[in-house]
Design a protein around this motif. Sequence first.
Motif, PDB file in Angstrom:
ATOM      1  N   THR A   5      -2.651   7.335  18.413  1.00  0.00           N
ATOM      2  CA  THR A   5      -2.398   9.139  17.566  1.00  0.00           C
ATOM      3  C   THR A   5      -1.381   9.462  18.533  1.00  0.00           C
ATOM      4  O   THR A   5      -1.609   9.593  19.397  1.00  0.00           O
ATOM      5  CB  THR A   5      -3.615   9.680  17.988  1.00  0.00           C
ATOM      6  OG1 THR A   5      -5.046   9.100  17.186  1.00  0.00           O
ATOM      7  CG2 THR A   5      -3.161  11.278  17.677  1.00  0.00           C
ATOM      8  N   ASP A   7       1.949  12.660  18.214  1.00  0.00           N
ATOM      9  CA  ASP A   7       2.484  14.179  17.527  1.00  0.00           C
ATOM     10  C   ASP A   7       2.772  13.994  16.512  1.00  0.00           C
ATOM     11  O   ASP A   7       2.706  14.519  15.364  1.00  0.00           O
ATOM     12  CB  ASP A   7       3.232  14.985  18.613  1.00  0.00           C
ATOM     13  CG  ASP A   7       2.828  15.147  19.776  1.00  0.00           C
ATOM     14  OD1 ASP A   7       1.281  15.516  20.303  1.00  0.00           O
ATOM     15  OD2 ASP A   7       2.984  14.872  20.910  1.00  0.00           O
ATOM     16  N   LYS A  87      -4.045  11.658   4.150  1.00  0.00           N
ATOM     17  CA  LYS A  87      -4.239  12.854   5.256  1.00  0.00           C
ATOM     18  C   LYS A  87      -5.825  12.515   5.225  1.00  0.00           C
ATOM     19  O   LYS A  87      -6.635  13.103   4.709  1.00  0.00           O
ATOM     20  CB  LYS A  87      -3.928  13.673   3.806  1.00  0.00           C
ATOM     21  CG  LYS A  87      -4.477  15.404   5.660  1.00  0.00           C
ATOM     22  CD  LYS A  87      -3.070  15.493   6.278  1.00  0.00           C
ATOM     23  CE  LYS A  87      -3.284  16.523   7.533  1.00  0.00           C
ATOM     24  NZ  LYS A  87      -3.408  18.122   6.513  1.00  0.00           N
ATOM     25  N   ASP A  90      -7.210  16.441  10.373  1.00  0.00           N
ATOM     26  CA  ASP A  90      -6.183  17.220  10.939  1.00  0.00           C
ATOM     27  C   ASP A  90      -4.983  16.055  10.762  1.00  0.00           C
ATOM     28  O   ASP A  90      -3.929  16.463  11.454  1.00  0.00           O
ATOM     29  CB  ASP A  90      -6.603  18.249  11.938  1.00  0.00           C
ATOM     30  CG  ASP A  90      -7.667  19.431  11.749  1.00  0.00           C
ATOM     31  OD1 ASP A  90      -7.452  20.018  10.447  1.00  0.00           O
ATOM     32  OD2 ASP A  90      -8.437  19.411  12.288  1.00  0.00           O
ATOM     33  N   LEU A  91      -4.870  15.100  10.595  1.00  0.00           N
ATOM     34  CA  LEU A  91      -4.142  14.118  10.776  1.00  0.00           C
ATOM     35  C   LEU A  91      -3.919  12.945   9.852  1.00  0.00           C
ATOM     36  O   LEU A  91      -4.929  12.901   8.556  1.00  0.00           O
ATOM     37  CB  LEU A  91      -4.999  12.985  12.259  1.00  0.00           C
ATOM     38  CG  LEU A  91      -5.561  13.030  13.446  1.00  0.00           C
ATOM     39  CD1 LEU A  91      -6.539  12.768  14.371  1.00  0.00           C
ATOM     40  CD2 LEU A  91      -3.874  13.842  14.185  1.00  0.00           C
ATOM     41  N   ASN A 103      -2.193   7.375  13.892  1.00  0.00           N
ATOM     42  CA  ASN A 103      -2.338   8.582  12.857  1.00  0.00           C
ATOM     43  C   ASN A 103      -1.529   9.946  13.853  1.00  0.00           C
ATOM     44  O   ASN A 103      -1.012   9.313  14.883  1.00  0.00           O
ATOM     45  CB  ASN A 103      -3.809   9.083  13.590  1.00  0.00           C
ATOM     46  CG  ASN A 103      -5.288   8.449  12.853  1.00  0.00           C
ATOM     47  OD1 ASN A 103      -4.892   7.911  12.314  1.00  0.00           O
ATOM     48  ND2 ASN A 103      -5.657   7.417  14.164  1.00  0.00           N
ATOM     49  N   ARG A 105      -0.001  14.146  13.990  1.00  0.00           N
ATOM     50  CA  ARG A 105      -0.672  15.391  13.098  1.00  0.00           C
ATOM     51  C   ARG A 105       0.194  15.988  12.129  1.00  0.00           C
ATOM     52  O   ARG A 105       0.076  16.551  11.147  1.00  0.00           O
ATOM     53  CB  ARG A 105      -0.315  16.194  14.250  1.00  0.00           C
ATOM     54  CG  ARG A 105      -1.015  16.239  15.702  1.00  0.00           C
ATOM     55  CD  ARG A 105      -1.427  16.958  16.841  1.00  0.00           C
ATOM     56  NE  ARG A 105      -1.557  18.572  16.703  1.00  0.00           N
ATOM     57  CZ  ARG A 105      -1.054  18.937  17.637  1.00  0.00           C
ATOM     58  NH1 ARG A 105      -0.605  19.033  18.561  1.00  0.00           N
ATOM     59  NH2 ARG A 105      -1.009  20.631  16.872  1.00  0.00           N
ATOM     60  N   LYS A 106       1.523  15.203  12.143  1.00  0.00           N
ATOM     61  CA  LYS A 106       2.961  15.351  11.534  1.00  0.00           C
ATOM     62  C   LYS A 106       3.419  14.454  10.956  1.00  0.00           C
ATOM     63  O   LYS A 106       3.465  13.163  11.820  1.00  0.00           O
ATOM     64  CB  LYS A 106       4.031  16.303  11.979  1.00  0.00           C
ATOM     65  CG  LYS A 106       3.718  17.850  12.478  1.00  0.00           C
ATOM     66  CD  LYS A 106       2.419  18.427  11.346  1.00  0.00           C
ATOM     67  CE  LYS A 106       2.284  19.717  12.134  1.00  0.00           C
ATOM     68  NZ  LYS A 106       1.682  20.174  11.317  1.00  0.00           N
ATOM     69  N   GLY A 264       2.288  19.488   6.671  1.00  0.00           N
ATOM     70  CA  GLY A 264       2.481  18.967   7.724  1.00  0.00           C
ATOM     71  C   GLY A 264       3.814  17.427   7.601  1.00  0.00           C
ATOM     72  O   GLY A 264       3.600  17.400   8.120  1.00  0.00           O
ATOM     73  N   LEU A 296       4.161  22.966  15.595  1.00  0.00           N
ATOM     74  CA  LEU A 296       3.071  22.328  16.902  1.00  0.00           C
ATOM     75  C   LEU A 296       3.263  23.142  17.772  1.00  0.00           C
ATOM     76  O   LEU A 296       1.867  23.070  17.768  1.00  0.00           O
ATOM     77  CB  LEU A 296       3.785  21.264  17.367  1.00  0.00           C
ATOM     78  CG  LEU A 296       3.495  19.497  16.907  1.00  0.00           C
ATOM     79  CD1 LEU A 296       4.471  19.114  17.140  1.00  0.00           C
ATOM     80  CD2 LEU A 296       2.215  18.946  15.686  1.00  0.00           C
ATOM     81  N   GLU A 299       0.904  25.778  16.256  1.00  0.00           N
ATOM     82  CA  GLU A 299      -0.745  25.444  16.242  1.00  0.00           C
ATOM     83  C   GLU A 299      -1.607  25.862  17.834  1.00  0.00           C
ATOM     84  O   GLU A 299      -2.944  25.743  17.627  1.00  0.00           O
ATOM     85  CB  GLU A 299      -1.136  24.551  15.517  1.00  0.00           C
ATOM     86  CG  GLU A 299      -0.445  23.835  14.013  1.00  0.00           C
ATOM     87  CD  GLU A 299      -0.562  22.861  13.421  1.00  0.00           C
ATOM     88  OE1 GLU A 299       0.170  22.398  12.374  1.00  0.00           O
ATOM     89  OE2 GLU A 299      -0.471  21.597  14.542  1.00  0.00           O
ATOM     90  N   ASP A 300      -1.188  25.074  18.797  1.00  0.00           N
ATOM     91  CA  ASP A 300      -1.465  24.998  20.155  1.00  0.00           C
ATOM     92  C   ASP A 300      -1.686  26.511  21.130  1.00  0.00           C
ATOM     93  O   ASP A 300      -2.437  26.204  21.729  1.00  0.00           O
ATOM     94  CB  ASP A 300      -0.681  23.525  20.620  1.00  0.00           C
ATOM     95  CG  ASP A 300      -0.993  23.026  20.052  1.00  0.00           C
ATOM     96  OD1 ASP A 300      -1.592  22.441  18.814  1.00  0.00           O
ATOM     97  OD2 ASP A 300      -0.549  21.428  19.782  1.00  0.00           O
TER      98      ASP A 300
END
Length: 301
Positions: A5, A7, A87, A90-91, A103, A105-106, A264, A296, A299-300
Amino acid sequence: MESTTHDVIIIGGSYAGLQAAMTLGRSLRKVLVVDGGKPCNRQTPHSHNFLTHDGHTPAQIAAEAKAQLAAYPTLEFLEDTASSAVKNADLFEISTIFGRKFNARKLLFATGIADVMPNIKGFVECWGITVIHCPYCHGYEVRGQATGVFGNGDGGYEYVKMISHWAGGVTLFTNGASTLTDEQTSKLKSHQINIIETPVAEVVHQNGIITNVKLADGSKLPLAALYAHLPFKQHCELPMLLGCELTESGHIKNDGFGKTNVNGVYAAGDCVDPLRSVASAVRGGMAAAAFINKELINEDF
């Protein structure tokens, strides 16, 4: 197979992708750049009109960029080609032609466009060398020389009008019956711009350097350069498979800062930008990366 995974995954590692990687690396983001190593300007001998790199080869610019990016420990490069993107919750999951899965996030697509070449002998071999598309990239080098423009109608008229500023003499090859208006035809002739409707049979060259254009009737016209705006398609179909919309021109639709209609998913470089220059691609990559990082953070937070 175990997934990794990140970012952000950047698909495409030419100028827009490399600049985006730098911006995200400096933003402390874990980034993977997936690149198949086939930039659209791979035949172009020199890149111009990009500050500090004027006259360098495309490969030189990319190599220097990658050397600088090595200083950022959160950046990873993979020589491979993305074959699917889906998709999941969320990944986004990316698969490659060599069976790897990752994977993120964007996603940022910096995948460029693929020119659709006419079926004219010698055209492909000269593309990016003496069959060119942009006077701001190449016009200075062929200034004052005999120049052709491959085009027709309103687009051909505007194109040849612009090229005439650089050229020593211009010929418009309509490659068939002219669709210029009477007014356009008269205007071009008043500027001593020749209009040839006979189809082009061959671009005669030596190692990509034009010597002349041969017409279907066997006649030849000496040229130093031939400009052409070609139709194109997206080099990568994955953005559209994810649901990204295209503009009427065929570019990936975005908000001006790389954000597409798919949450995303971002895009930068030639796949979104009709200016199609190194400087513009770098600008687009930086802007998209900055807005990805801001998204990002939001979102965090």
